[in-house]
Design a protein around this motif. Structure first.
Motif, PDB file in Angstrom:
ATOM      1  N   GLU A  18       0.829  -1.212   0.000  1.00 48.51           N
ATOM      2  CA  GLU A  18       0.000   0.000   0.000  1.00 48.51           C
ATOM      3  C   GLU A  18       0.860   1.257   0.000  1.00 48.51           C
ATOM      4  OE1 GLU A  18      -2.558  -0.506   3.399  1.00 48.51           O
ATOM      5  OE2 GLU A  18      -3.596  -2.214   2.485  1.00 48.51           O
ATOM      6  N   LEU A  19       1.923   1.255   0.783  1.00 49.89           N
ATOM      7  CA  LEU A  19       2.818   2.414   0.841  1.00 49.89           C
ATOM      8  C   LEU A  19       3.551   2.617  -0.484  1.00 49.89           C
ATOM      9  CD1 LEU A  19       4.186   1.849   4.444  1.00 49.89           C
ATOM     10  CD2 LEU A  19       2.724   3.748   3.689  1.00 49.89           C
ATOM     11  N   ILE A  20       3.974   1.535  -1.090  1.00 52.19           N
ATOM     12  CA  ILE A  20       4.655   1.630  -2.385  1.00 52.19           C
ATOM     13  C   ILE A  20       3.691   2.152  -3.441  1.00 52.19           C
ATOM     14  CG2 ILE A  20       5.736   0.271  -4.222  1.00 52.19           C
ATOM     15  CD1 ILE A  20       6.961  -1.467  -1.899  1.00 52.19           C
ATOM     16  N   GLN A  21       2.435   1.753  -3.371  1.00 53.67           N
ATOM     17  CA  GLN A  21       1.438   2.292  -4.303  1.00 53.67           C
ATOM     18  C   GLN A  21       1.267   3.792  -4.094  1.00 53.67           C
ATOM     19  OE1 GLN A  21      -0.102   0.538  -6.880  1.00 53.67           O
ATOM     20  NE2 GLN A  21      -0.540   2.648  -7.461  1.00 53.67           N
ATOM     21  N   LYS A  22       1.270   4.227  -2.833  1.00 57.31           N
ATOM     22  CA  LYS A  22       1.186   5.669  -2.546  1.00 57.31           C
ATOM     23  C   LYS A  22       2.405   6.396  -3.112  1.00 57.31           C
ATOM     24  CE  LYS A  22      -1.654   5.497   1.597  1.00 57.31           C
ATOM     25  NZ  LYS A  22      -1.766   5.801   3.023  1.00 57.31           N
ATOM     26  N   LEU A  23       3.570   5.780  -2.987  1.00 60.96           N
ATOM     27  CA  LEU A  23       4.783   6.375  -3.561  1.00 60.96           C
ATOM     28  C   LEU A  23       4.638   6.531  -5.071  1.00 60.96           C
ATOM     29  CD1 LEU A  23       7.528   4.425  -1.563  1.00 60.96           C
ATOM     30  CD2 LEU A  23       7.123   6.884  -1.470  1.00 60.96           C
ATOM     31  N   ASN A  24       4.204   5.461  -5.730  1.00 59.98           N
ATOM     32  CA  ASN A  24       4.033   5.513  -7.190  1.00 59.98           C
ATOM     33  C   ASN A  24       2.996   6.544  -7.609  1.00 59.98           C
ATOM     34  OD1 ASN A  24       5.860   3.712  -8.518  1.00 59.98           O
ATOM     35  ND2 ASN A  24       4.733   2.007  -7.618  1.00 59.98           N
ATOM     36  N   ASP A  25       1.860   6.546  -6.934  1.00 60.89           N
ATOM     37  CA  ASP A  25       0.803   7.507  -7.263  1.00 60.89           C
ATOM     38  C   ASP A  25       1.294   8.946  -7.078  1.00 60.89           C
ATOM     39  OD1 ASP A  25      -0.873   5.361  -7.776  1.00 60.89           O
ATOM     40  OD2 ASP A  25      -1.988   5.542  -5.885  1.00 60.89           O
ATOM     41  N   GLY A  26       2.009   9.179  -5.979  1.00 57.60           N
ATOM     42  CA  GLY A  26       2.539  10.506  -5.719  1.00 57.60           C
ATOM     43  C   GLY A  26       3.573  10.925  -6.755  1.00 57.60           C
ATOM     44  N   LEU A  27       4.397   9.994  -7.180  1.00 59.09           N
ATOM     45  CA  LEU A  27       5.403  10.320  -8.197  1.00 59.09           C
ATOM     46  C   LEU A  27       4.748  10.660  -9.531  1.00 59.09           C
ATOM     47  CD1 LEU A  27       8.116   7.664  -7.333  1.00 59.09           C
ATOM     48  CD2 LEU A  27       8.289  10.150  -7.068  1.00 59.09           C
ATOM     49  N   ILE A  28       3.669   9.985  -9.851  1.00 61.42           N
ATOM     50  CA  ILE A  28       2.922  10.309 -11.079  1.00 61.42           C
ATOM     51  C   ILE A  28       2.383  11.734 -10.979  1.00 61.42           C
ATOM     52  CG2 ILE A  28       0.824   9.778 -12.392  1.00 61.42           C
ATOM     53  CD1 ILE A  28       1.436   6.779 -11.711  1.00 61.42           C
TER      54      ILE A  28
END
Length: 132
Positions: A18-28
């Motif tokens: 979940e945290l890695i998904q937040k990282l990816n979403d934020g980077l986008i």
């Protein structure tokens, strides 16, 4: 007293994903608008939480890389480092690597893979931080 982390692997990996998904979403989001401070804060919180939980679970590679990502983002937030395409690309690669580490952990493998190359990239960025 030994800590039996096997009791917590499922919960840890679920949270880490979940945290890695937040990282990816934020980077986008940051790719679209690199000046968006709220997004930088959100990504920093995700990296910080992942750093802490992985350190507690003694997954040192995940903790170390999350820490390096957090440091870099702090430099961006404080205006000591410009958020360039190269930095965003390195952050994306790092989240991919973190995902791979988490999947390895879930499969019962250790997180002792060689990651000096990716950490060297962050060290190089850290060296160009602007000291106010």
């Amino acid at each position: 007293m030994n800590f039996d982390r096997s009791l917590f692997i499922g919960k840890f990996t679920q949270e880490a994903r979940e945290l890695i998904q937040k990282l990816n979403d934020g980077l986008i989001e940051l790719e679209k608008d690199p000046k968006r401070h709220e997004t930088i804060k959100k990504i920093m919180r995700a990296a910080h939480t992942l750093k802490g939980s992985s350190k507690l679970m003694q997954f040192n590679n995940v903790s170390s890389l999350s820490h390096k990502m957090e440091e870099l983002l702090i430099g961006v937030q404080e205006g000591r480092l410009e958020l360039t395409e190269d930095i965003i690309d390195s952050l994306f690669k790092s989240t991919d690597f973190l995902s791979w580490c988490i999947e390895s952990i879930l499969q019962g493998e250790s997180d002792t893979v060689e990651m000096s190359a990716i950490c060297d990239v962050f060290s190089a960025f850290s060296e160009i931080l602007i000291i106010p």
